[in-house]
Design an enzyme around this catalytic site. Structure first.
Site, PDB file in Angstrom:
ATOM      1  N   LYS A 177       0.878  -1.183   0.024  1.00  0.00           N
ATOM      2  CA  LYS A 177       0.007  -0.010   0.132  1.00  0.00           C
ATOM      3  C   LYS A 177       0.838   1.259   0.041  1.00  0.00           C
ATOM      4  O   LYS A 177       1.959   1.137   0.469  1.00  0.00           O
ATOM      5  CB  LYS A 177      -0.854   0.015   1.116  1.00  0.00           C
ATOM      6  CG  LYS A 177      -2.054   0.893   1.058  1.00  0.00           C
ATOM      7  CD  LYS A 177      -3.336   0.217   0.265  1.00  0.00           C
ATOM      8  CE  LYS A 177      -4.503   0.990   0.172  1.00  0.00           C
ATOM      9  NZ  LYS A 177      -5.621  -0.135  -0.453  1.00  0.00           N
TER      10      LYS A 177
HETATM   11  P1  NAD Z   1     -14.266   6.976  -2.877  1.00  0.00           P
HETATM   12  O1  NAD Z   1     -13.351   7.983  -2.499  1.00  0.00           O
HETATM   13  O2  NAD Z   1     -14.903   6.735  -4.155  1.00  0.00           O
HETATM   14  O3  NAD Z   1     -15.729   7.284  -2.036  1.00  0.00           O
HETATM   15  C1  NAD Z   1     -15.674   7.227  -0.633  1.00  0.00           C
HETATM   16  C2  NAD Z   1     -16.912   7.580  -0.381  1.00  0.00           C
HETATM   17  O4  NAD Z   1     -17.124   7.740   1.395  1.00  0.00           O
HETATM   18  C3  NAD Z   1     -17.357   9.059  -0.704  1.00  0.00           C
HETATM   19  O5  NAD Z   1     -18.834   8.955  -0.896  1.00  0.00           O
HETATM   20  C4  NAD Z   1     -17.308  10.108   0.329  1.00  0.00           C
HETATM   21  O6  NAD Z   1     -18.094  11.233   0.388  1.00  0.00           O
HETATM   22  C5  NAD Z   1     -17.523   8.970   1.711  1.00  0.00           C
HETATM   23  N1  NAD Z   1     -16.567   9.418   2.789  1.00  0.00           N
HETATM   24  C6  NAD Z   1     -15.398   9.785   3.080  1.00  0.00           C
HETATM   25  N2  NAD Z   1     -15.354  10.130   4.321  1.00  0.00           N
HETATM   26  C7  NAD Z   1     -16.310   9.978   4.862  1.00  0.00           C
HETATM   27  C8  NAD Z   1     -16.467   9.948   6.394  1.00  0.00           C
HETATM   28  N3  NAD Z   1     -15.591  10.188   7.173  1.00  0.00           N
HETATM   29  N4  NAD Z   1     -17.673   9.577   6.704  1.00  0.00           N
HETATM   30  C9  NAD Z   1     -18.427   9.294   6.075  1.00  0.00           C
HETATM   31  N5  NAD Z   1     -18.574   9.263   4.382  1.00  0.00           N
HETATM   32  C10 NAD Z   1     -17.209   9.609   3.974  1.00  0.00           C
HETATM   33  O7  NAD Z   1     -13.583   5.865  -2.184  1.00  0.00           O
HETATM   34  P2  NAD Z   1     -13.884   4.113  -2.588  1.00  0.00           P
HETATM   35  O8  NAD Z   1     -12.719   3.789  -3.559  1.00  0.00           O
HETATM   36  O9  NAD Z   1     -15.318   4.134  -2.603  1.00  0.00           O
HETATM   37  O10 NAD Z   1     -13.127   3.578  -1.077  1.00  0.00           O
HETATM   38  C11 NAD Z   1     -14.171   3.340  -0.002  1.00  0.00           C
HETATM   39  C12 NAD Z   1     -13.556   2.381   0.809  1.00  0.00           C
HETATM   40  O11 NAD Z   1     -13.442   1.205   0.315  1.00  0.00           O
HETATM   41  C13 NAD Z   1     -12.219   2.740   1.315  1.00  0.00           C
HETATM   42  O12 NAD Z   1     -11.895   2.180   2.896  1.00  0.00           O
HETATM   43  C14 NAD Z   1     -11.114   2.005   0.617  1.00  0.00           C
HETATM   44  O13 NAD Z   1      -9.752   1.632   0.979  1.00  0.00           O
HETATM   45  C15 NAD Z   1     -12.037   0.673   0.392  1.00  0.00           C
HETATM   46  N6  NAD Z   1     -11.768  -0.146  -0.850  1.00  0.00           N
HETATM   47  C16 NAD Z   1     -11.763   0.453  -2.309  1.00  0.00           C
HETATM   48  C17 NAD Z   1     -11.668  -0.369  -3.313  1.00  0.00           C
HETATM   49  C18 NAD Z   1     -11.744   0.100  -4.783  1.00  0.00           C
HETATM   50  O14 NAD Z   1     -11.627  -0.777  -5.573  1.00  0.00           O
HETATM   51  N7  NAD Z   1     -12.128   1.468  -4.812  1.00  0.00           N
HETATM   52  C19 NAD Z   1     -11.056  -1.775  -3.006  1.00  0.00           C
HETATM   53  C20 NAD Z   1     -11.136  -2.327  -1.750  1.00  0.00           C
HETATM   54  C21 NAD Z   1     -11.522  -1.257  -0.632  1.00  0.00           C
END
Ligand code: NAD
Length: 429
Positions: A119
């Protein structure tokens, strides 16, 4: 009998419920103890293989140089190259990146893809930076890591605040140094540059496949199932949309600014279109507005935290009212909350399985890049479904066999696989 690892376990066991590396280590310890993990393997697997810290000079649009701090942690290589995203945020910490890299190792092992965990993160505020500044930051960060990344070494991907464009810059910078195009150095690239069809939707789709399996255990159909989703980005937004398409009744969703709730269900495509246009859910008609804390406490069948870490803690776990917790985000639940949820009988689909759809299709992207032959979207989705359904059922079977909760089972299964490979290779010590 004295436990020779007890001192090390105590050394890592802190009092900060919200420190992600401590949370990861606590779960690792529990699973390692239950597995009776060999003492030497325990010592090797509990810590990252490599932590790289770089200082990245960037010429800002003002003409002056600013220096940013960045990290890449490579947790484990026993099963293949390190794999994991890069996040840009003002509050990135090394402990967070260490935890996320370890979760990648366990996640890849749970779905049995031949990668280790990695990471990266840079402390910066992308909202305050121009596109040119972000490009220079990304290229210089890549060049600082040039000896440590590559298709056989470590394959980055997007995470919070990085995207396909960021991956295209990394791929191009790496290729310029290699003097030829190396698409497989990153995943999550634009389709035209060697990206995979279905990658963008893969994490949300993986959550859907897990939820589809989990509701069968409660004799529910999608039409009878209410869902609350925290977050409306890549995971939450796409996950909610796919569940809506499948017939689930999504009754609440949020973004960082708060959420909306309607007990009769939301028209998710319309909500997401509204959010794209207005950059906020505020003002959306015929709904009740809730903050992110209230949203988590809404009574529902499936709660899917898909935003960020530490959302369900010892403080609110008792007020969670779902049957199934589908952890789309990484680390949304603290170890103290785990126990409370378990006592309440909530069925947890742990993050290292629930959100593994993303890394699974990243693996497919890496495979396609190396073959130079690309699959149709249907083929990608069908292979993803096979992996997620098989991994879900394997995990449930493992949990039942060892009489442990699903999170502990996921760690045990993953640690067992990594330990087996490490033992076979031998420790070069
Ligand atoms: P993203 O930036 O596309 O979306 C994040 C969402 O969460 C947004 O709607 C944002 O407004 C909201 N958000 C951010 N901070 C917040 C808070 N403090 N309280 C409430 N809402 C909040 O990110 P993503 O890619 O959807 O990732 C979200 C999570 O999933 C993270 O933990 C990331 O590590 C995990 N993840 C993502 C992927 C991927 O392929 N994108 C894969 C595995 C895990």
């Amino acid at each position: 009998m004295a436990n020779p690892m007890a001192d090390e376990m105590r050394r890592f066991k802190g009092s900060d419920e919200k420190n992600p590396f401590e949370a990861m280590s606590e779960r690792f310890d529990r699973a390692a103890t239950l597995l009776g993990l060999d003492e030497d393997l325990y010592r090797v697997m509990r810590v990252p293989s490599r932590e790289i810290k770089v200082y990245i000079p960037v010429r800002m649009d003002t003409g002056h140089i600013q220096v940013f701090e960045g990290y890449r942690v490579q947790h484990n290589f026993a099963r293949g190259p390190a794999k994991g995203g890069i996040r840009y945020a003002p509050d990135v910490t090394l402990d967070e990146v260490k935890a996320l890299s370890a979760w990648m190792t366990w996640k890849c092992a749970v779905v049995n893809v031949p990668f280790g965990g990695g990471k990266g993160g840079i402390i910066c505020d992308p909202a305050q930076m121009s596109i040119g500044e972000l490009e220079r930051l990304t290229r210089r960060y890549t060049s600082e890591l040039i000896d440590f990344i590559g298709p056989d070494k470590d394959v980055p991907a997007p995470d919070m605040n990085t995207n396909e464009q960021t991956m295209a810059w990394i791929m191009d910078t790496f290729s310029m140094h290699a003097r030829h195009t190396v698409t497989a150095v990153v995943t999550g690239k634009p389709i035209a540059l060697g990206g995979s069809l279905g990658r963008r939707e893969a994490t949300g789709r993986g959550v859907l496949f897990c939820v589809n399996e989990a509701i069968k255990r409660f004799n529910l159909t999608p039409q009878e199932t209410t869902v609350v989703v925290q977050g409306s980005g890549n995971v939450g937004g796409i996950g909610a949309e796919l569940m809506h398409q499948e017939g689930y009744k999504v009754i609440a969703i949020s973004d960082v600014g708060g959420g909306i709730y309607n007990k009769d269900g939301l028209d998710i495509p319309d909500v997401l279109a509204y959010l794209r246009e207005n950059k906020s859910l505020e003002g959306y008609p015929n709904v009740e507005f809730v903050d992110n804390k209230q949203l988590l406490e809404i009574e529902c069948d499936v709660l899917a935290p898909c935003a960020t870490e530490n959302q369900i803690t010892s403080e609110n776990a008792d007020r969670i009212r779902c049957k199934i917790l589908a952890e789309g985000a990484n680390g949304p639940t603290t170890p103290k909350a785990d126990k409370i949820l378990h006592d309440k009988g909530i069925f947890v689909i742990p993050d290292i399985l629930a959100n593994a759809g993303g890394v699974t299709v990243s693996y497919f992207e890496w495979v396609q890049d190396r073959m130079g032959y690309f699959w149709s979207e249907d083929e990608v989705n069908s292979r993803l479904k096979d992996k997620m359904v098989a991994s879900f059922n394997e995990l449930c079977h493992y949990a039942e066999k060892h009489d442990v909760d699903t999170r502990t089972a996921a760690y045990m299964l993953a640690i067992d696989r990594v330990a087996y490979d490490t033992r076979m290779r031998g420790i070069y010590a």
